[in-house]
Design a protein around this motif. Structure first.
Motif, PDB file in Angstrom:
ATOM      1  N   GLN A 414       0.753  -1.613   0.097  1.00 41.61           N
ATOM      2  CA  GLN A 414       0.231   0.184   0.038  1.00 41.61           C
ATOM      3  C   GLN A 414       1.217   1.331  -0.160  1.00 41.61           C
ATOM      4  O   GLN A 414       1.836   1.113   0.928  1.00 41.61           O
ATOM      5  N   GLU A 416       0.458   5.052   1.288  1.00 41.61           N
ATOM      6  CA  GLU A 416      -0.430   5.681   2.031  1.00 41.61           C
ATOM      7  C   GLU A 416       0.007   7.227   2.429  1.00 41.61           C
ATOM      8  O   GLU A 416       1.737   7.371   2.718  1.00 41.61           O
ATOM      9  N   TYR A 454     -13.420   5.413   8.744  1.00 48.59           N
ATOM     10  CA  TYR A 454     -12.846   6.213   9.212  1.00 48.59           C
ATOM     11  C   TYR A 454     -12.990   7.509   8.623  1.00 48.59           C
ATOM     12  O   TYR A 454     -12.414   8.591   8.721  1.00 48.59           O
TER      13      TYR A 454
HETATM   14  N1  LIG Z   1      -6.924   2.104   4.240  1.00 50.37           N
HETATM   15  C1  LIG Z   1      -7.317   2.592   3.485  1.00 50.37           C
HETATM   16  C2  LIG Z   1      -7.211   3.588   2.051  1.00 50.37           C
HETATM   17  C3  LIG Z   1      -7.406   4.964   3.217  1.00 50.37           C
HETATM   18  C4  LIG Z   1      -6.871   5.276   4.040  1.00 50.37           C
HETATM   19  C5  LIG Z   1      -6.678   6.493   4.356  1.00 50.37           C
HETATM   20  C6  LIG Z   1      -8.119   7.328   4.392  1.00 50.37           C
HETATM   21  C7  LIG Z   1      -8.485   6.224   3.379  1.00 50.37           C
HETATM   22  C8  LIG Z   1      -8.519   5.207   3.027  1.00 50.37           C
HETATM   23  C9  LIG Z   1      -7.395   0.766   2.297  1.00 50.37           C
HETATM   24  O1  LIG Z   1      -6.841   0.188   2.768  1.00 50.37           O
HETATM   25  O2  LIG Z   1      -7.877   0.567   1.123  1.00 50.37           O
END
Ligand SMILES: N[C@@H](Cc1ccccc1)C(=O)O
Length: 540
Positions: A414, A416, A454
Motif C-alpha cells: 500500500q 499511503e 474512518y
Molecule cells: N485504508 C484504506 C485506504 C485509505 C487510507 C486513508 C484514508 C482513506 C482510505 C484502504 O486500505 O483501502
C-alpha cells in the motif's frame, strides 16, 4: 559472430567439450579438393557449431563461400535396432511356435516375452504364419520372410524410406525418429589462401616507426557481432514504481512513516480508526489474526517506533515544526483508550457513536495489518502534541485474507498518504490525487463515492487500464472523521486527508501487466523482469 578473432594455431584435437578451430583444416582440405567440400564427409566427427564457426570466419573474409544443406535422416529407435539384430516380434512368435510345433496361447508370453507376444501374435496371424487350434497356436508357414526386419535394416543403411505410408507406419510404431541434419557445401572464395593472414587489431607506434603499417593486414570491424548478454540485475517494476512514488512524496514535503512492523493490535488497525468491532473487515474471512501471542498490550509509549519516527522527521523538522514548539507533555494513553471506547460505545465529540458494548479484548487481538492506515493512525495521534500542518507517507506490505485472482493477492503493498492542514476541502483532495497520478503518467482518473468507517466523505479512485480495457480501482481516500481525530486530542479545525493506494495496480497500468501474480508472489517469472525493457531503463 563466432570465431571472429585473430589467427590461432589449429590444435590437432581439442580437449573434450571445447570447440575446436577448424579454420586451417578447412583451408587445407580445399587446397587439394577438386569438387566442393561436403562437411559431413570432410569432418565426420566435428560438431555443427565447430564447422559453422570456422566457415563463418573464413566466409567473412571471402576466403570461402558456402551453402547450407538441410536434410532429414531417419534414425532407428532402440526397439528397431533390436529387431534388426534379432528379428521382428511376429518373426519371434512364428519361430517359437514352429520350433515347438505348437504353443498354448497362455504360454506364449513366457516363450517370447509379453511385449513380443502381444504385438507379434496379431501380425503373425494376419500374415497367416500361424493359426489357432483350440487354445493352442500352431505353425502354418514352413518358411517366412521377415519383411519388417529387412525394411528396418535398409532404413539403417540409407537413413530413408521411399514410401510415405511406410514412413507413417514406422513412426506410429515408434520404430524410427526423424533427425534434422545440416551439412555445408564449401568452395574456395575470391580471397582464398592457404593460410589466414595475420590480422592486426591495433595500429601501434612501432608499426608507424617501421613503416610496417603500410603492408599490415588490419582486421575488419565485425558489425554483425552480437554482444554476449550480460547477467546484470534488473529493477523489479514494483521497486521502480515505489521509487517513483517516494520521489514524488519527498518532492512534495512528505515525511516517511516507520512501517517495519507487520503485526498490529486491533486497536491501531481498527478501533482507533473508528472501525466498529462487528465490522465485516474484522472477520476471519478478511483478516489474518495472530494466534501466538494472541493479544497485545493496551496502547502505551512506544520508544522504538518513536525513535524511528524522530529519525525520519529529522530532515524535514526545520520546514514543519512550529518555531515555538511546546515541550511534549506525556501522552495520556488511559484517556485516549477511554475516549476510543466512549466514541464507539456511547458517542461523544459531537457523534452519537455506534452504541454497542465495546470489548477491550477484541481491541487487543493481534492481526497482520490490513492497511498501513494503522501506522498513519499512530503517527496522527502523535501530532496532537503539536497540532500543525503535516504530510506523511508510507509504502509497505499489508495482508488481507482474500482469495487470489488476476487482480487480488493476500499480500500486497500500500502507498499511503496523510495530509493534515487547516481549512482542507474534498475538492483539494481530488486535485491533489490528479496531480499526484499525473506525475506518474496516469492522466485519467475517476472518483466514486465510497464508505470507510474512518473517513467522511470517502472516495474510491479509478484509473483506466488500456491493457485490460477497463477502469480499475487504484485507491481509496477520504477525510478522516472527528470520531477518529478528536479522541487523539487533535483540534477540530485541523482537517486530515488520507489516501491508500495499492502499489501493484498503478504498476500494472504503467507496465501493462494484466495478472498481478506476474508481479508478486511465487509465480513471478524472472524473465519477465529481466526482459522488460522499461525495467532496465532506470531513470531514478
Ligand atoms: N485504508 C484504506 C485506504 C485509505 C487510507 C486513508 C484514508 C482513506 C482510505 C484502504 O486500505 O483501502
Amino acid at each position: 559472430m563466432p570465431g571472429a578473432r585473430g589467427p590461432v594455431p589449429v590444435p590437432a584435437a581439442a580437449p573434450a567439450g571445447e570447440p575446436r578451430d577448424l579454420t586451417q583444416q578447412v583451408l587445407d582440405k580445399l587446397a587439394t579438393a577438386d569438387a566442393p567440400l561436403n562437411t559431413a564427409e570432410a569432418f565426420p566427427d566435428a560438431s555443427q557449431a565447430e564447422i559453422k564457426a570456422a566457415l563463418d570466419r573464413l566466409a567473412s573474409r571471402d576466403m570461402v563461400a558456402y551453402e547450407t544443406l538441410e536434410s532429414e535422416h531417419l534414425l532407428l529407435t532402440p526397439e528397431a535396432k533390436k529387431i534388426c539384430a534379432e528379428g521382428s516380434h511376429e518373426f519371434k512368435v512364428w519361430d517359437a511356435v514352429k520350433r515347438k510345433g505348437g504353443v498354448p496361447v497362455k504360454e506364449l508370453a513366457k516363450e517370447v516375452g509379453a511385449e513380443t507376444a502381444k504385438v507379434g501374435q496379431n501380425v503373425a496371424f494376419r500374415n497367416k504364419w500361424i493359426k489357432n487350434e483350440g487354445s493352442v497356436l500352431i505353425p502354418v508357414a514352413e518358411t517366412v520372410h521377415d519383411a519388417t526386419r529387412e525394411l528396418l535394416q535398409s532404413v539403417d543403411k540409407t537413413k530413408a524410406v521411399d514410401n510415405a505410408k511406410t514412413l507413417t507406419e514406422l513412426k506410429k510404431r515408434k520404430l524410427v525418429t526423424l533427425a534434422k541434419v545440416i551439412r555445408y557445401k564449401v568452395q574456395k572464395g575470391p580471397k582464398y589462401a592457404r593460410k589466414m593472414r595475420v590480422e592486426h587489431t591495433d595500429l601501434t607506434a612501432d608499426m608507424l616507426a617501421s613503416g610496417d603499417w603500410e603492408s599490415a593486414n588490419f582486421k575488419p570491424y565485425n558489425f554483425n557481432a552480437l554482444g554476449a548478454s550480460q547477467n546484470a540485475g534488473a529493477l523489479h517494476p514494483l521497486n521502480k514504481v515505489r521509487a517513483e512514488f517516494r520521489h514524488i512524496f519527498f518532492n512534495q514535503g512528505f515525511v516517511e512513516m516507520p512501517t517495519a512492523r507487520y503485526i498490529e493490535s486491533g486497536f491501531w488497525n481498527f478501533d482507533a480508526l473508528f472501525v466498529p468491532q462487528q465490522h465485516p473487515a474484522r472477520d476471519m474471512q478478511d483478516t489474518f489474526f495472530i494466534s501466538d501471542p494472541a493479544m497485545a498490550d493496551p496502547p502505551r509509549d512506544d520508544p522504538e517506533a518513536e525513535a524511528a519516527m524522530e529519525q525520519m522527521e529529522a530532515g524535514s523538522r526545520r520546514l514543519f515544526a512550529s518555531p515555538d514548539k511546546p515541550e511534549p507533555k506525556p501522552r495520556d494513553y488511559e484517556q485516549y483508550w477511554a475516549d476510543v471506547k466512549k466514541v464507539h460505545q456511547d458517542g461523544g465529540f459531537g457523534s452519537i457513536g455506534y452504541r454497542y458494548p465495546w470489548s477491550a479484548e477484541e481491541c487487543l487481538r493481534l492481526v497482520l495489518r490490513t492497511h498501513t492506515t494503522a501506522v498513519s493512525t499512530w503517527v496522527l495521534h502523535r501530532l496532537a502534541e503539536d497540532p500543525r500542518p503535516a504530510r506523511y507517507f508510507s509504502i509497505d506490505r499489508v495482508f488481507r485474507n482474500e482469495s487470489v485472482d488476476a487482480t487480488h493477492l493476500a499480500e500486497f503493498h500500500q502507498v499511503e498518504g496523510v495530509i493534515a492542514d487547516f481549512g482542507l476541502t474534498l475538492g483539494g483532495l481530488m486535485r491533489f490525487m490528479e496531480d499526484f497520478f499525473g506525475k506518474l503518467g496516469i492522466e485519467n482518473l475517476r472518483f466514486k463515492p465510497a464508505y470507510n468507517p474512518y473517513t467522511e466523505p470517502s472516495m474510491e479512485i479509478f484509473g483506466y487500464h488500456t491493457g485490460l480495457g477497463k477502469w480499475v480501482e487504484i485507491g481509496n481516500s477520504g477525510m478522516f472523521r472527528p470520531e477518529m481525530l478528536e479522541p487523539m486530542g487533535l483540534p477540530r479545525d485541523l482537517r486530515v486527508y488520507g489516501f491508500g493506494l495499492s502499489l501493484e495496480r498503478p504498476t500494472m497500468i504503467k507496465y501493462k501487466v494484466s495478472n498481478i501474480r506476474d508481479l508478486l508472489g511465487h509465480k513471478v517469472d524472472l524473465g519477465f523482469i529481466e526482459g522488460n525493457a522499461a525495467v532496465r531503463l532506470d531513470k531514478n
